[in-house]
Enzyme design. Structure first.
Site, PDB file in Angstrom:
ATOM      1  N   ARG A 142      -2.605  -2.079  -3.524  1.00  0.00           N
ATOM      2  CA  ARG A 142      -3.780  -1.249  -3.343  1.00  0.00           C
ATOM      3  C   ARG A 142      -3.675  -0.069  -4.306  1.00  0.00           C
ATOM      4  O   ARG A 142      -2.702   0.678  -4.300  1.00  0.00           O
ATOM      5  CB  ARG A 142      -3.864  -0.719  -1.910  1.00  0.00           C
ATOM      6  CG  ARG A 142      -5.078   0.184  -1.701  1.00  0.00           C
ATOM      7  CD  ARG A 142      -4.926   1.041  -0.474  1.00  0.00           C
ATOM      8  NE  ARG A 142      -6.090   1.900  -0.283  1.00  0.00           N
ATOM      9  CZ  ARG A 142      -6.043   3.078   0.296  1.00  0.00           C
ATOM     10  NH1 ARG A 142      -4.890   3.558   0.730  1.00  0.00           N
ATOM     11  NH2 ARG A 142      -7.147   3.783   0.455  1.00  0.00           N
ATOM     12  N   HIS A 168     -12.566   3.183  -0.070  1.00  0.00           N
ATOM     13  CA  HIS A 168     -12.534   2.192   1.022  1.00  0.00           C
ATOM     14  C   HIS A 168     -13.229   0.887   0.603  1.00  0.00           C
ATOM     15  O   HIS A 168     -13.704   0.141   1.453  1.00  0.00           O
ATOM     16  CB  HIS A 168     -13.230   2.727   2.292  1.00  0.00           C
ATOM     17  CG  HIS A 168     -12.556   3.890   2.933  1.00  0.00           C
ATOM     18  ND1 HIS A 168     -13.259   4.891   3.583  1.00  0.00           N
ATOM     19  CD2 HIS A 168     -11.239   4.218   3.030  1.00  0.00           C
ATOM     20  CE1 HIS A 168     -12.406   5.791   4.057  1.00  0.00           C
ATOM     21  NE2 HIS A 168     -11.183   5.405   3.732  1.00  0.00           N
ATOM     22  N   ASN A 208       0.881  -1.172   0.000  1.00  0.00           N
ATOM     23  CA  ASN A 208       0.000   0.000   0.000  1.00  0.00           C
ATOM     24  C   ASN A 208       0.917   1.220   0.000  1.00  0.00           C
ATOM     25  O   ASN A 208       1.404   1.643   1.050  1.00  0.00           O
ATOM     26  CB  ASN A 208      -0.902  -0.023   1.231  1.00  0.00           C
ATOM     27  CG  ASN A 208      -1.872   1.165   1.277  1.00  0.00           C
ATOM     28  OD1 ASN A 208      -1.790   2.085   0.474  1.00  0.00           O
ATOM     29  ND2 ASN A 208      -2.776   1.137   2.232  1.00  0.00           N
ATOM     30  N   ARG A 253     -11.211  16.154   6.753  1.00  0.00           N
ATOM     31  CA  ARG A 253     -12.052  16.478   5.596  1.00  0.00           C
ATOM     32  C   ARG A 253     -13.444  16.899   6.047  1.00  0.00           C
ATOM     33  O   ARG A 253     -13.999  16.341   6.991  1.00  0.00           O
ATOM     34  CB  ARG A 253     -12.169  15.266   4.664  1.00  0.00           C
ATOM     35  CG  ARG A 253     -10.867  14.799   4.055  1.00  0.00           C
ATOM     36  CD  ARG A 253     -11.112  13.647   3.091  1.00  0.00           C
ATOM     37  NE  ARG A 253      -9.866  13.034   2.668  1.00  0.00           N
ATOM     38  CZ  ARG A 253      -9.601  11.731   2.740  1.00  0.00           C
ATOM     39  NH1 ARG A 253     -10.492  10.898   3.243  1.00  0.00           N
ATOM     40  NH2 ARG A 253      -8.453  11.256   2.328  1.00  0.00           N
ATOM     41  N   GLU A 294      -8.098  -4.906   5.351  1.00  0.00           N
ATOM     42  CA  GLU A 294      -7.956  -4.598   3.929  1.00  0.00           C
ATOM     43  C   GLU A 294      -6.803  -5.367   3.299  1.00  0.00           C
ATOM     44  O   GLU A 294      -6.889  -5.775   2.137  1.00  0.00           O
ATOM     45  CB  GLU A 294      -7.763  -3.088   3.755  1.00  0.00           C
ATOM     46  CG  GLU A 294      -8.989  -2.286   4.171  1.00  0.00           C
ATOM     47  CD  GLU A 294      -8.760  -0.786   4.127  1.00  0.00           C
ATOM     48  OE1 GLU A 294      -9.042  -0.176   3.090  1.00  0.00           O
ATOM     49  OE2 GLU A 294      -8.290  -0.230   5.148  1.00  0.00           O
TER      50      GLU A 294
END
Length: 403
Positions: A96, A185, A12, A246, A389
């Site tokens: 990823r 996600h 990743n 965010r 993940e």
């Protein structure tokens, strides 16, 4: 791939970091995990844990100039544990990749054409895809003979119907510039929705689930029978829930207002909404643990930030309940979702008429295992399911190369 090749290295690659895990897909064991961070700085840091040998975590600091150097350092650490990239047991490297656009809706073996398309998507993922590409190119150089597989964050959400994926703007303009809702996600939402079905003792095709992935980045999804039908993030990861830094949902005219009245540039507004908003912008902290500590001490600004966060979360739970029509479970995952009991309690409070409730005792339990936190009488299960993940990426990668 040889018959004994059952290992997958998951990479990743972020803009200044590389997270990695080496897994053996014969039994799902993690053989090694690690993180390289602050790449390009003088105080770069590598943390490596050789789980296969039961060794202690090794940490080193010192300048790591670029991603190529970082991955070579990772390869050296793995070799020191007898887990090198030259091992015949290594079946593939899974990457990823944040944005796959409309083209990539499944894990994909990377070749020149695939890499070129990932590069073409950089304008809609300028913070993420370039780093993912760097990781891919470096890994290809280290093992050019090995299958490299891209697993896309957006893929799970590609099943959204057009009425959920499109924005209500001019169709020609939207299509010309690939403006639509993609969602992110996805590997987490896929893994958690499937594990939730297993927790309920059912097949994923039989259950409707609302997944709440709550970390520094946060997103919600409505999953009907194993397929995503709506999600909170959109063209970029900015849309949706209140996050660490965010803003989530905001009136688009705010950007015009800030340009006209405050004289802010597009880049300044971008930085404001992505890096200086959310919980950080509201109270100066983006760590939920610190926010809860401040609330306990009577800090009104922290309390308001928490209330805004929960209010947005409840709106999405209600909206996705309406989208699905029938909900079998609401599930919390990721750093905040898995560890912040007050968030779970507050998000569900007042939704008893929807069949939702949290048992205070069950909610207070800390565990790494999937678990129900709703009382037996609740019509809708409320669950905590730790996300994984890396395992999802490894499983998708291995399934593709071993087919």
């Amino acid at each position: 791939m040889t018959a004994t090749a059952t290992r997958v290295l998951v990479l990743n690659s972020g803009s200044s970091s590389v997270k990695y895990q080496l897994l053996d897909m014969a039994d799902g064991r993690r053989l090694a995990v690690g993180l390289v961070e602050r790449i390009g700085e003088e105080n770069s840091r590598l943390a490596h844990t050789p789980l296969a040998t039961g060794g202690e975590k090794r940490e080193t600091e010192g300048a790591i100039a670029d991603h190529e150097t970082a991955l070579k350092t990772v390869a050296a650490e793995l070799s020191a544990d007898g887990l090198g990239l030259d091992s015949p047991q290594l079946a593939a490297i899974g990457h990823r990749v944040v944005h796959g656009g409309l083209r990539f809706t499944e894990p994909t073996v990377i070749d020149g054409a695939v890499l070129k398309e990932i590069e073409r998507l950089v304008p809609v993922a300028p913070l993420h895809n370039p780093a993912n590409i760097t990781g891919i190119r470096t890994a290809q150089a280290l093992r050019p003979d090995l299958p490299q597989v891209a697993v896309f964050d957006t893929a799970f959400h590609s099943t959204m119907p057009e009425y959920a994926a499109r924005y209500a703007i001019d169709v020609e303009t939207a299509d010309a510039h690939r403006v639509r809702r993609y969602g992110f996600h996805g590997t987490s939402h896929a893994y958690v929705s499937r594990r939730t079905a297993a927790l309920l003792g059912k097949d994923p095709s039989e259950v409707n689930v609302i997944v709440l992935h709550l970390g520094n980045g946060a997103s919600a999804s409505a999953v009907a029978g194993g397929r995503c039908v709506d999600t909170s993030m959109g063209l970029t990861p900015l849309e949706g829930l209140v996050m660490g830094t965010r803003s989530g949902d905001i009136d688009p005219a705010v950007t015009f207002h800030l340009k006209r009245v405050a004289g802010m540039s597009a880049d300044e507004i971008d930085e404001l909404l992505n890096k200086k908003s959310g919980l950080l912008g509201l109270c100066g902290d983006n760590d939920m643990r610190e926010i809860r500590r401040r609330i306990d001490e009577g800090d009104e600004r922290a309390a308001l930030a928490f209330d805004i966060y929960i209010h947005r979360l409840k709106k999405y739970i209600g909206a996705y309940y309406a989208v699905l029509g029938r909900v079998d479970a609401v599930v919390f995952t990721a750093g905040v979702g898995e560890n912040a009991a007050p968030v779970r309690e507050a998000a569900v409070a007042g939704l008893e008429e929807l069949g939702l409730a949290v048992d205070a005792g069950l909610n207070a339990v800390r565990s790494d295992e999937p678990r129900l936190i709703s009382p037996e009488y609740a019509r809708v299960a409320v669950a905590v399911v730790p996300t994984d993940e890396e395992l999802e990426i490894a499983q998708q990668t291995y399934a593709l190369v071993s087919a």
